[in-house]
Design a protein around this motif. Structure first.
Motif, short mmCIF file in Angstrom:
data_model
loop_
_atom_site.label_atom_id
_atom_site.label_comp_id
_atom_site.label_asym_id
_atom_site.label_seq_id
_atom_site.Cartn_x
_atom_site.Cartn_y
_atom_site.Cartn_z
N UNK A 246 62.58 27.25 62.92
CA UNK A 246 63.31 27.08 64.17
C UNK A 246 64.50 28.04 64.17
N UNK A 247 64.67 28.75 65.26
CA UNK A 247 65.75 29.73 65.33
C UNK A 247 67.08 29.05 65.60
N UNK A 248 68.16 29.78 65.31
CA UNK A 248 69.50 29.26 65.62
C UNK A 248 69.61 29.01 67.11
N UNK A 249 68.83 29.74 67.90
CA UNK A 249 68.89 29.61 69.35
C UNK A 249 68.48 28.22 69.82
N UNK A 250 67.67 27.53 69.07
CA UNK A 250 67.24 26.20 69.49
C UNK A 250 68.02 25.09 68.78
N UNK A 251 69.04 25.45 68.00
CA UNK A 251 69.87 24.43 67.34
C UNK A 251 71.35 24.62 67.59
N UNK A 252 71.78 25.78 68.09
CA UNK A 252 73.20 26.10 68.24
C UNK A 252 73.83 25.46 69.48
N UNK A 253 73.37 25.84 70.66
CA UNK A 253 73.87 25.27 71.91
C UNK A 253 75.17 25.86 72.43
N UNK A 254 75.76 26.84 71.75
CA UNK A 254 77.05 27.39 72.19
C UNK A 254 76.96 27.98 73.60
N UNK A 255 75.87 28.69 73.89
CA UNK A 255 75.74 29.29 75.22
C UNK A 255 75.62 28.22 76.30
N UNK A 256 75.02 27.09 75.96
CA UNK A 256 74.84 25.98 76.92
C UNK A 256 76.17 25.30 77.23
N UNK A 257 77.17 25.58 76.42
CA UNK A 257 78.49 24.99 76.62
C UNK A 257 79.54 26.09 76.81
#
Length: 105
Positions: free
Chosen positions: A1-12
């Motif tokens: 799983x990439x950081x893109x599906x666990x990070x969420x910074x862009x979504x916030x």
């Protein structure tokens, strides 16, 4: 799983506007209850125009265990956002996270 599906910074971090035709009830895939109309042709993900920004589809804690609840159905700005891009780095920095090391870093 990439950081893109666990990070969420862009979504916030960013406002998410997209064409109305991406909505489920208009033949697209974005669930109807998660966006609001900006004008006749543009929709916005709920929560991305408030301060602090946090997309209504985001679950979990940013930088630890964040997940998009509609990942398969997310709108085009989310699909086009690039993991490790400058914008990604800015979003991560705003949340006190280091930039991603994508190439053997």
């Amino acid at each position: 799983m990439s950081a893109c599906t666990t990070c969420g910074a862009c979504c916030a971090c960013f406002r998410v506007d997209f064409a109305v035709y991406e909505m489920e009830d208009m033949g697209g895939s974005v669930p109807s209850g998660l966006a609001v109309e900006v004008n006749g042709s543009t929709m916005r993900m709920r929560g991305t125009d408030h301060v602090p920004i946090r997309c209504a589809a985001l679950t979990g804690k940013v930088g630890e265990r964040a997940t998009c609840g509609i990942y398969e159905w997310r709108p085009s700005p989310c699909r086009e956002f690039e993991e490790g891009s400058d914008a990604c780095g800015r979003a991560r920095q705003r949340h006190g996270l280091p930039p991603l090391a994508l190439h053997g870093g």
